[in-house]
Design a protein around this motif. Structure first.
Motif, PDB file in Angstrom:
ATOM      1  N   VAL A   1      44.951 -51.250   9.019  1.00  8.20           N
ATOM      2  CA  VAL A   1      45.704 -51.759   7.874  1.00  8.20           C
ATOM      3  C   VAL A   1      45.716 -53.290   7.888  1.00  8.20           C
ATOM      4  O   VAL A   1      45.589 -53.938   6.833  1.00  8.20           O
ATOM      5  N   THR A   2      45.854 -53.874   9.075  1.00  7.45           N
ATOM      6  CA  THR A   2      45.848 -55.342   9.182  1.00  7.45           C
ATOM      7  C   THR A   2      44.506 -55.914   8.718  1.00  7.45           C
ATOM      8  O   THR A   2      44.458 -56.887   7.942  1.00  7.45           O
ATOM      9  N   ILE A   3      43.422 -55.324   9.176  1.00 11.59           N
ATOM     10  CA  ILE A   3      42.088 -55.816   8.794  1.00 11.59           C
ATOM     11  C   ILE A   3      41.843 -55.601   7.304  1.00 11.59           C
ATOM     12  O   ILE A   3      41.302 -56.473   6.609  1.00 11.59           O
ATOM     13  N   GLN A   4      42.259 -54.461   6.798  1.00 12.47           N
ATOM     14  CA  GLN A   4      42.061 -54.180   5.363  1.00 12.47           C
ATOM     15  C   GLN A   4      42.820 -55.188   4.509  1.00 12.47           C
ATOM     16  O   GLN A   4      42.281 -55.737   3.538  1.00 12.47           O
ATOM     17  N   ALA A   5      44.084 -55.448   4.894  1.00 16.20           N
ATOM     18  CA  ALA A   5      44.889 -56.400   4.115  1.00 16.20           C
ATOM     19  C   ALA A   5      44.308 -57.804   4.216  1.00 16.20           C
ATOM     20  O   ALA A   5      44.249 -58.550   3.222  1.00 16.20           O
ATOM     21  N   THR A   6      43.876 -58.176   5.396  1.00 17.47           N
ATOM     22  CA  THR A   6      43.292 -59.513   5.583  1.00 17.47           C
ATOM     23  C   THR A   6      41.996 -59.641   4.785  1.00 17.47           C
ATOM     24  O   THR A   6      41.748 -60.679   4.143  1.00 17.47           O
ATOM     25  N   LEU A   7      41.183 -58.614   4.812  1.00 15.04           N
ATOM     26  CA  LEU A   7      39.923 -58.663   4.072  1.00 15.04           C
ATOM     27  C   LEU A   7      40.174 -58.791   2.571  1.00 15.04           C
ATOM     28  O   LEU A   7      39.497 -59.579   1.883  1.00 15.04           O
ATOM     29  N   ARG A   8      41.162 -58.072   2.064  1.00 15.87           N
ATOM     30  CA  ARG A   8      41.456 -58.189   0.628  1.00 15.87           C
ATOM     31  C   ARG A   8      41.879 -59.608   0.282  1.00 15.87           C
ATOM     32  O   ARG A   8      41.447 -60.182  -0.727  1.00 15.87           O
ATOM     33  N   ALA A   9      42.735 -60.184   1.127  1.00 12.90           N
ATOM     34  CA  ALA A   9      43.216 -61.539   0.851  1.00 12.90           C
ATOM     35  C   ALA A   9      42.086 -62.558   0.961  1.00 12.90           C
ATOM     36  O   ALA A   9      41.963 -63.477   0.125  1.00 12.90           O
TER      37      ALA A   9
ATOM     38  N   LEU B   1      27.340 -44.646  18.225  1.00  7.49           N
ATOM     39  CA  LEU B   1      28.015 -43.353  18.318  1.00  7.49           C
ATOM     40  C   LEU B   1      29.497 -43.459  17.970  1.00  7.49           C
ATOM     41  O   LEU B   1      30.122 -42.473  17.596  1.00  7.49           O
ATOM     42  N   ARG B   2      30.059 -44.661  18.074  1.00 10.47           N
ATOM     43  CA  ARG B   2      31.480 -44.830  17.782  1.00 10.47           C
ATOM     44  C   ARG B   2      31.705 -45.696  16.547  1.00 10.47           C
ATOM     45  O   ARG B   2      32.813 -46.170  16.318  1.00 10.47           O
ATOM     46  N   ALA B   3      30.630 -45.897  15.752  1.00 10.09           N
ATOM     47  CA  ALA B   3      30.747 -46.703  14.530  1.00 10.09           C
ATOM     48  C   ALA B   3      31.464 -45.914  13.446  1.00 10.09           C
ATOM     49  O   ALA B   3      31.125 -44.761  13.164  1.00 10.09           O
ATOM     50  N   ARG B   4      32.469 -46.562  12.834  1.00 12.12           N
ATOM     51  CA  ARG B   4      33.260 -45.899  11.784  1.00 12.12           C
ATOM     52  C   ARG B   4      33.761 -46.971  10.824  1.00 12.12           C
ATOM     53  O   ARG B   4      34.414 -47.935  11.236  1.00 12.12           O
ATOM     54  N   GLY B   5      33.428 -46.818   9.548  1.00 15.88           N
ATOM     55  CA  GLY B   5      33.869 -47.794   8.559  1.00 15.88           C
ATOM     56  C   GLY B   5      35.362 -47.744   8.351  1.00 15.88           C
ATOM     57  O   GLY B   5      35.934 -46.657   8.191  1.00 15.88           O
ATOM     58  N   ILE B   6      36.003 -48.931   8.318  1.00 10.58           N
ATOM     59  CA  ILE B   6      37.475 -48.943   8.213  1.00 10.58           C
ATOM     60  C   ILE B   6      37.995 -49.882   7.129  1.00 10.58           C
ATOM     61  O   ILE B   6      39.193 -49.845   6.820  1.00 10.58           O
ATOM     62  N   ALA B   7      37.151 -50.729   6.557  1.00  9.71           N
ATOM     63  CA  ALA B   7      37.658 -51.671   5.547  1.00  9.71           C
ATOM     64  C   ALA B   7      36.519 -52.098   4.634  1.00  9.71           C
ATOM     65  O   ALA B   7      35.364 -52.178   5.044  1.00  9.71           O
ATOM     66  N   GLY B   8      36.866 -52.393   3.391  1.00 10.46           N
ATOM     67  CA  GLY B   8      35.880 -52.903   2.451  1.00 10.46           C
ATOM     68  C   GLY B   8      35.338 -51.810   1.541  1.00 10.46           C
ATOM     69  O   GLY B   8      36.001 -50.798   1.266  1.00 10.46           O
ATOM     70  N   SER B   9      34.115 -52.014   1.055  1.00 11.43           N
ATOM     71  CA  SER B   9      33.483 -51.132   0.073  1.00 11.43           C
ATOM     72  C   SER B   9      33.278 -49.727   0.637  1.00 11.43           C
ATOM     73  O   SER B   9      32.591 -49.546   1.647  1.00 11.43           O
TER      74      SER B   9
END
Length: 1001
Positions: free
Chosen positions: A700-708, A819-827
């Motif tokens: 959530v922190t990264i998502q909010a920061t990326l949006r800003a 093997l542990r890659a997982r998208g968490i923020a952005g498009s």
């Protein structure tokens, strides 16, 4: 007998206390026939009997065997009262008089007063002199039987005095002293028999020459309740044996020979009282408090004892010596022993491990109480006898270091001395003493019932009624239970009042004559309970409780209890300091004061989290309102990702500027990290829930920061640019712990924008994302070292660039990392496209054999090169053998080999992939369990290490205090540093064996 007469007789019997009326009537008829006594003569003193029915059964049973002693006892008023009192309180005495009816005659002398020590020693000595047949083995066996019978005669006199006393609770000190003196007399007499037996040998042949036995000195030192003259009716008698040589005969006997003879004497002395004979044993003679306990020599010389205490003894052994007293054998040698050890007892409080040893001694007696017994334990349970004795002894040891006036053996004598010298208040001490009397009386009566060692309140209603009558504390069984429950609560409260509340007087603005403790005495007491900086603790207490404000008043009321809770915590000093800072930040906030006053659960939880975690203490200082969560379990549960997302979006709606918005987002992150940490320490969540919560907060922190950042950097004409953040490592696996880095990769797609411009925009987004996510209080390190080419590669790549790289240049470790890659923020579309690309690389249809070999080679190199210099590999939680990396690399190797054909293994979670491999038959269940246990324990220890210290570390500390603190956070009992260490090393050893077999095999 007519119906009306029979009815009237039974009414009379009921009034006299009988409940089994038909049986009582029949037994009375039989008893009058056997003895020739009238009913009135038999029943004249039945009122003194706690259980008239059982007493009558016993009398009739004895009369069937020999009626004359029963008749004679009833013809003497004193004996009659003693008979009914004893038989109504004890079927143990009923059995004794059945075996020896003639002993009833002695009760004509019972009840008036207690026998003296000298009288008891004389009586028991007479018993063995009257039966010893020269020096034959038969004579000594007969002497021991006679000794046991005579001892029980003495015990009956003590019990009769006790039971017939108008206020038995007030007689406790005299009765316990008489019981201890009786035990000493029995040991003295048994030793005399032993000297005869050892001189002659089992068959009359000389085992040791008589002259050498006579020259051997043996002192028997009473310990525990025996030494303090506080003995129970049926209790182990704790002793220590000290040997020596008669100085006048030292030329004919060496010290080592004397120790050998004294050892045989001690064994025979114990056997005479404890071994099974025709007459049942008296009690167990317990010599386990000797140097080295059960493993040590039964008997030592005085010099050997002193050498051990000088070099090897632990603090608890000196505490045990507090009550040491010569009780039998060579009195001069016994006195010399006590004189020599007493200075060591009173300096033990200055030893470094004093607190730990005293607490261990306190806990050792309670650790093994069966759960079903705890509600019935008079001695060992909460609010029981042991709590009182521990409190008094700890106060003695703390203040006795400099004040010899409180160096008393007995609990009650010590309590009086502590009052006289001003260490505790008179009112509290008087109540404590009264409670001690009552608890000891209850203990005595339940032991008298069967003349058996027990400390349990009876569960049966009839037994409770009998207990009420025999103690004279209540008329009904229900009432006696209420009295006992009330005392338990009061003892717990008085413990706080006696030990902790006087600390306030040392810092209060009181005239010197009104202070209970001086500042120096208060410092001693704080040091004794575990504060490393007692002077600092006193300053904090003064700051919290001084003044006339409502806040100070409430804190004065709470502080004694809270000091105790802090003292029981991991780091009392830091906990108290953090509480002071929190209180100052909250000031006179009404809800905080109300919560502390009205919610003991919240106040105790607050002391627990503050003393257990610097991580929490530092965050609470900046988020003081978080204290309110402790009063509501629902507020301690980690919040959902949806709720956090909604709050983060609302923040950005309210704040137009990026600096203000990001300040609020950082505050959100800190608050939720604190919530998760508090719930972890209070154990309202599992380690899996913690990992998920920490992962969600970071997402959530990264998502909010990326949006800003995107809103600030990307102009409208470049809005077609897609940008996403890909979580890697433990972040990608949703397995974050406290202090974990957030491993990430950055991907973009130009969507028609000039490629160079798209690259520059992406790089700027990354730069600003990292800058605005920085938090000096709780660092968030966005680590991109797992990207292609590592630190040498571009910080962000286009999707096409990733595809080209993985197609042409990808190394085995990069496929492993994916093997542990997982998208968490952005498009979302870009994340989906990247995931499809990653799946082609990480789940190959045909595993690359050469690549798998390379992964194994890299793992071996990591083990050899990546560990910090000087670090013990076995203690490294991440890279050590059998730890996190072993489990994760093995699971990832299996995924690279089998995830294509086993869809369940296509997960970024280590544990989920491990269990999927087990379900697919790729791992034996035992192996999977061992790997999962090691991974889980290492993860928990890593987080606990961070919570405890406030700093991230991957190494299991060697410092015992830190290890103990980590163990406490993982719900180990206090002082479990060694157990934490052993559990981790054993778990990782098992994991490493599995790893080596499956990874390198």
């Amino acid at each position: 007998m007519t119906g009306s007469v029979r009815s009237g007789a039974r009414t009379l019997l009921a009034r006299l206390g009988f409940s089994r009326l038909g049986e009582a009537e029949a037994l009375l008829t039989e008893l009058t026939a056997h003895t020739g006594l009238t009913r009135d003569g038999i029943l004249a003193d039945v009122a003194v009997s706690a259980d008239a029915d059982e007493a009558l059964v016993a009398l009739t049973r004895i009369a069937r065997r020999d009626a004359a002693p029963v008749r004679a006892a009833h013809e003497d008023p004193r004996a009659r009262r003693a008979v009914w009192a004893l038989l109504g309180a004890s079927d143990g005495f009923a059995d004794f008089y059945f075996r020896h009816p003639h002993e009833l005659a002695d009760l004509a002398s019972a009840g008036g007063s207690l026998p003296t020590d000298a009288e008891m020693r004389s009586w028991l000595a007479d018993a063995i002199d009257a039966t010893a047949d020269g020096f034959s083995a038969t004579g000594t066996e007969s002497a021991w039987v006679s000794l046991r019978v005579r001892y029980r005669r003495v015990l009956a006199r003590i019990a009769a005095y006790d039971l017939l006393s108008p206020s038995p609770v007030d007689e406790i000190p005299k009765v316990t002293a008489a019981l201890a003196d009786a035990a000493g007399a029995a040991l003295e007499a048994s030793l005399a028999v032993a000297r005869t037996r050892v001189s002659q040998g089992a068959a009359g042949a000389g085992l040791f020459p008589r002259e050498q036995v006579a020259a051997t000195r043996l002192a028997i030192i009473g310990m525990g309740k025996t030494g303090a003259r506080e003995l129970n009716y049926v209790s182990d008698v704790d002793v220590i044996f000290v040997a020596g040589v008669d100085p006048e005969r030292s030329d004919t006997l060496s010290e080592s020979r004397a120790v050998d003879i004294a050892t045989r004497l001690a064994v025979q002395t114990m056997r005479g009282l404890s071994e099974v004979e025709v007459e049942p044993p008296l009690w167990e003679v317990d010599a386990n408090l000797r140097p080295e306990g059960k493993q040590g020599a039964l008997v030592r010389s005085l010099d050997s004892h002193l050498a051990y205490y000088e070099r090897w003894a632990k603090s608890w052994e000196f505490q045990a010596l507090l009550k040491a007293r010569p009780i039998a054998g060579d009195r001069e040698l016994g006195d010399a022993y006590v004189r020599a050890v007493q200075p060591k007892v009173w300096t033990s409080a200055a030893r470094e491990n004093f607190v730990d040893s005293v607490q261990r001694m306190r806990e050792r007696v309670t650790d093994h109480i069966p759960a079903a017994e705890v509600p019935f334990q008079i001695k060992l349970g909460p609010g029981g006898i042991r709590d009182i004795e521990f409190t008094v002894q700890l106060l003695q040891l703390v203040h006795g270091l400099s004040d010899d006036r409180i160096r008393q053996r007995g609990t009650l004598e010590a309590l009086d001395a502590l009052v006289t010298q001003g260490y505790i208040g008179r009112t509290e001490a008087a109540t404590f003493a009264r409670d001690y009397h009552v608890l000891r009386l209850l203990e005595h009566r339940v032991q008298l019932r069967h003349l058996r060692r027990t400390h349990l309140m009876p569960a049966d209603a009839d037994d409770q009624r009998m207990l009420a009558r025999s103690t004279r504390l209540a008329e009904s069984g229900g009432r006696i239970w209420e009295i006992w429950e009330g005392i338990k609560r009061e003892v717990r409260d008085i413990h706080v009042r006696l030990f902790y509340r006087p600390l306030l007087s040392a810092v209060a603005a009181l005239p010197a004559e009104e202070r209970v403790l001086s500042t120096e005495q208060a410092r001693d007491r704080l040091a004794a309970i575990g504060f490393a900086d007692p002077a600092g603790a006193l300053r904090h207490i003064a700051a919290l409780t001084s003044g006339l404000s409502r806040k100070a008043s409430i804190q004065r009321h709470l502080m004694p209890v809270m000091i105790r809770w802090f003292a029981d915590g991991v780091d009392p000093d830091y906990g108290l300091l953090a509480f002071r800072r929190l209180s100052e930040r909250l000031g006179d906030t009404p809800w905080f004061l109300r919560m502390l006053r009205d919610s003991s659960g919240a106040a105790e939880s607050l002391t627990r989290v503050l003393s257990g975690s610097r991580y929490i203490g530092e965050l609470m200082e900046w988020i003081p309102e978080s204290a309110a969560w402790l009063d509501d379990d629902t507020l301690l549960r980690p919040r959902s990702g949806v709720a956090l997302q909604q709050e983060a979006r609302a923040i950005q709606t309210r704040h137009g500027g990026i600096e203000d918005a990001m300040r609020a987002v950082r505050a959100l992150r800190r608050r939720e990290l604190l919530r998760t940490a508090m719930s972890g320490i209070l154990q309202t969540v599992t380690i899996e829930e913690i990992a998920q919560a920490l992962t969600t907060i970071t997402e959530v922190t990264i998502q909010a920061t990326l949006r800003a950042v995107r809103r600030e950097i990307v102009p409208p004409e470049d809005d077609a640019l897609d940008f996403s953040v890909i979580a890697m490592g433990r972040f990608g696996g949703a397995e974050l712990g406290f202090g974990s880095d957030a491993d990430v990769m950055y991907v973009y797609r130009a969507n028609g924008i000039d490629p160079d411009r798209a690259q520059r925009l992406a790089a700027r987004i990354v730069s600003e994302l990292r800058r605005h996510s920085e938090d000096h209080r709780v660092p968030l390190d966005l680590d991109a070292d797992l990207r292609p080419e590592g630190r040498n590669g571009p910080i962000a790549r286009s999707l096409d660039s990733y595809a080209a790289y993985y197609r042409r240049w990808s190394l085995s470790w990069e496929a492993q990392a994916l093997l542990r890659a997982r998208g968490i923020a952005g498009s979302v579309k870009l994340i989906r496209a990247f995931t499809e690309l990653a799946d082609q690389v990480r789940y190959p249809e045909t595993p690359d054999t050469q690549g798998l070999r390379e992964i194994k080679r890299i793992k071996a190199r990591v083990e050899a090169e990546r560990l910090p210099q000087g670090t013990d590999p076995s203690r490294h939680l991440k890279l050590g053998p059998g730890s996190l990396s072993d489990v994760e690399w093995l699971v990832q190797l299996l995924q690279l080999q089998h995830a294509h054909e086993v869809p369940a293994m296509r997960t970024t979670s280590t544990v989920e992939a491990l269990r999927a491999a087990e379900a697919a038959g790729l791992l034996p269940t035992t192996a999977a369990d061992r790997l999962a246990a090691a991974w889980r324990l290492a993860s928990r220890l890593r987080s606990a290490n961070t919570l405890l210290s406030g700093h991230t570390s991957d190494v299991l500390p060697t410092d015992r205090a830190k290890l103990d603190g980590i163990g406490r956070l993982l719900d180990y009992p206090p002082r479990s540093a060694t157990q934490v260490e052993e559990d981790y090393l054993a778990t990782t050893r098992r994991s490493r064996r599995v790893f080596e077999k499956l990874f390198y095999g």
